[in-house]
Design an enzyme around this catalytic site. Sequence first.
Site, PDB file in Angstrom:
ATOM      1  N   ASN A  77       0.862  -1.080   0.037  1.00 41.83           N
ATOM      2  CA  ASN A  77       0.069  -0.105   0.078  1.00 41.83           C
ATOM      3  C   ASN A  77       0.915   1.227  -0.059  1.00 41.83           C
ATOM      4  O   ASN A  77       0.326   2.164  -0.577  1.00 41.83           O
ATOM      5  CB  ASN A  77      -0.808   0.108   1.227  1.00 41.83           C
ATOM      6  CG  ASN A  77      -1.989  -1.064   1.354  1.00 41.83           C
ATOM      7  OD1 ASN A  77      -2.084  -1.822   0.207  1.00 41.83           O
ATOM      8  ND2 ASN A  77      -2.423  -1.527   2.575  1.00 41.83           N
ATOM      9  N   GLU A 178      -2.391  -3.574  -5.797  1.00 42.08           N
ATOM     10  CA  GLU A 178      -3.772  -3.625  -5.257  1.00 42.08           C
ATOM     11  C   GLU A 178      -4.646  -2.496  -5.617  1.00 42.08           C
ATOM     12  O   GLU A 178      -5.414  -2.118  -4.871  1.00 42.08           O
ATOM     13  CB  GLU A 178      -3.887  -3.856  -3.735  1.00 42.08           C
ATOM     14  CG  GLU A 178      -2.999  -5.107  -3.350  1.00 42.08           C
ATOM     15  CD  GLU A 178      -3.168  -5.388  -1.820  1.00 42.08           C
ATOM     16  OE1 GLU A 178      -3.818  -4.709  -1.062  1.00 42.08           O
ATOM     17  OE2 GLU A 178      -3.183  -6.795  -1.370  1.00 42.08           O
ATOM     18  N   TYR A 249      -4.080 -13.647   2.242  1.00 44.90           N
ATOM     19  CA  TYR A 249      -3.669 -13.551   3.662  1.00 44.90           C
ATOM     20  C   TYR A 249      -4.981 -14.611   4.341  1.00 44.90           C
ATOM     21  O   TYR A 249      -6.088 -14.455   3.947  1.00 44.90           O
ATOM     22  CB  TYR A 249      -3.793 -12.239   4.512  1.00 44.90           C
ATOM     23  CG  TYR A 249      -2.637 -11.400   3.698  1.00 44.90           C
ATOM     24  CD1 TYR A 249      -1.042 -11.759   4.037  1.00 44.90           C
ATOM     25  CD2 TYR A 249      -2.849 -10.517   2.746  1.00 44.90           C
ATOM     26  CE1 TYR A 249      -0.226 -10.827   3.531  1.00 44.90           C
ATOM     27  CE2 TYR A 249      -1.981  -9.642   2.348  1.00 44.90           C
ATOM     28  CZ  TYR A 249      -0.554 -10.001   2.726  1.00 44.90           C
ATOM     29  OH  TYR A 249       0.558  -9.262   2.245  1.00 44.90           O
ATOM     30  N   GLU A 297       2.184 -11.505  -2.890  1.00 47.69           N
ATOM     31  CA  GLU A 297       1.753 -11.373  -1.321  1.00 47.69           C
ATOM     32  C   GLU A 297       0.915 -12.726  -0.877  1.00 47.69           C
ATOM     33  O   GLU A 297      -0.079 -12.586  -1.238  1.00 47.69           O
ATOM     34  CB  GLU A 297       1.125 -10.106  -1.227  1.00 47.69           C
ATOM     35  CG  GLU A 297       1.878  -8.743  -1.260  1.00 47.69           C
ATOM     36  CD  GLU A 297       1.187  -7.820  -0.699  1.00 47.69           C
ATOM     37  OE1 GLU A 297       0.245  -7.831   0.281  1.00 47.69           O
ATOM     38  OE2 GLU A 297       1.240  -6.417  -1.392  1.00 47.69           O
TER      39      GLU A 297
HETATM   40  O1  AHR Z   1       1.481  -6.835   3.411  1.00 47.57           O
HETATM   41  C1  AHR Z   1       0.586  -5.763   3.862  1.00 47.57           C
HETATM   42  C2  AHR Z   1      -0.330  -5.201   3.128  1.00 47.57           C
HETATM   43  O2  AHR Z   1      -1.121  -6.190   2.524  1.00 47.57           O
HETATM   44  C3  AHR Z   1       0.275  -4.593   1.601  1.00 47.57           C
HETATM   45  O3  AHR Z   1       0.861  -3.333   2.061  1.00 47.57           O
HETATM   46  C4  AHR Z   1      -0.835  -4.769   0.900  1.00 47.57           C
HETATM   47  O4  AHR Z   1      -0.406  -4.894  -0.503  1.00 47.57           O
HETATM   48  C5  AHR Z   1      -1.740  -5.605   1.342  1.00 47.57           C
HETATM   49  O5  AHR Z   1      -3.095  -5.157   1.430  1.00 47.57           O
END
Ligand code: AHR
Length: 504
Positions: A77, A178, A249, A297
């Site tokens: 971000n 993103e 995530y 990510e």
């Molecule tokens: O890795 C943490 C954050 O997760 C990153 O800045 C962003 O790209 C994602 O939402």
Amino acid sequence: MTHGETARASLTIDPAFEVGETNPRLFGSFVEHLGRCVHTGIHEPGHPTAREDGLRQDVLDLVRELGVTLVRYPGGNFVSGYRWEDGVGPVEQRPRRLDPAWRSVETNEFGLNEFMRFVEVAGVEPMMALNLGTRGPQEARELLEYCNHPGGTTWSDLRRSHGHDTPHGIRSWCLGNELDGPWQMGHKTAEEYGRVAAETARVMRMVDPGVQLVACGSSNSAMPTFAAWEHTVLEHTYEHVDHISCHAYYEETDGDVDSFLASAEDMEHFIDSVVATCDHVRAKLRHPKRVEVSFDEWNVWYRRLRDPATEPAWEVAPRLLEDNYTLTDAVVVGSLLITLLRHCDRVTAACLAQLVNVIAPIMTEPGGPAWRQTTFYPFADAARHGHGRVLRVEPRSTRHDTAQYGEVDLLHATAVQQDEDTVAVFAVNRSTDRPLDLVADVRAAGSTRVVEHRVLADPDRHARNTLAEPDRVRPRRLDGAAVESGTLTATLPPLSWNVLHLRR
Ligand code: AHR
């Protein structure tokens, strides 16, 4: 099957059936200007182990041990509001800026050239992310000219005046971060992003035709625009890019550990859907190239536990997102690595987010030690033994029900043939209370012995490594696995990450 009773699993290891060759970039990580990832993470002038350039030697040693091959930088971000020029030139002249993404103050004492120093010393490849949030093609081409053009122009000569006569030669570039997310500075519709990404890619290739470009895919598979975003973006960018990104995530919610341990089901669906979308656009455009996936990510991240309202605001290097991982989290990370390997024919780059302090396998204290989180171990195992040919092993096992994904196998596994004589089997037992008896047919691989069965498990699934107890959770060797007459037998403890090394 009742609790505690042994469950069963089988698979076949036959080098004739392969998924593909792993790309070394599969074992990448990510350094963002976020919290203490850079400042007091990889870089801390004045630390007892700091080198002359301010890089922490203790962290560098752990990065090498982790086996990271590629590092994405500088965000995240953060990058969507970043001016790369702020981070080059004499350090004392660099501006302090607000970083609206993480409500922090960025001193800019670490920037592009310090990062390139880090990648050189750590022995990794850089993956540079561009700001396509608040900036566009012009700034991207100037940055590329600064990095990769030999000299004789304003931007390349500026680099040379900063002490870097030889171009950095950065190959891998992410076209923004993103931008499908409403939280992102410069958030865009798929149409808007697709156009700017295509134009940026075209201009960049005019400056340096050798660059490899990653278009932004969805921020996760639950985004309302998921798949439609990829479709539109690829229609605009297909001929200009090499990769499309995925981010994901995972976290345990409401004590639903079985669903959490099956997170790889989502990752698998995510990859399959993105690959299908790429191939759909390819067919429509009658294009010869196959676009690959950069899963740049991925990790476990307890996002729901985060309360930005209570986090420090406008500080330099605040403690943000310093998740302390459990054994359970490490097993999930292992399972996600297995998924990436099982898709190595299309996933050719991936980054564990992030590298130090921020949702990271490596933790540090300012002025103090550095240590390994539980999640360090599966990554290090996969990065060390996961280079080679991934075999199609088709595991079968006892299944159990999960609230989020329905029935899933207790065994999650893959195998990598490292060379003619050596095979590594990576396996996760997803049961929290049952050992898993694994039987594998290894006749075709010619394996005759188990060199080592390495396992990460613990009677307490919440066990963690901390500053006070940095080695509470560590891998150990397990006896009992054997090969006899072409059959491998091994018992995988409940809730465990396993690596079985087989030799001819
Ligand atoms: O890795 C943490 C954050 O997760 C990153 O800045 C962003 O790209 C994602 O939402």
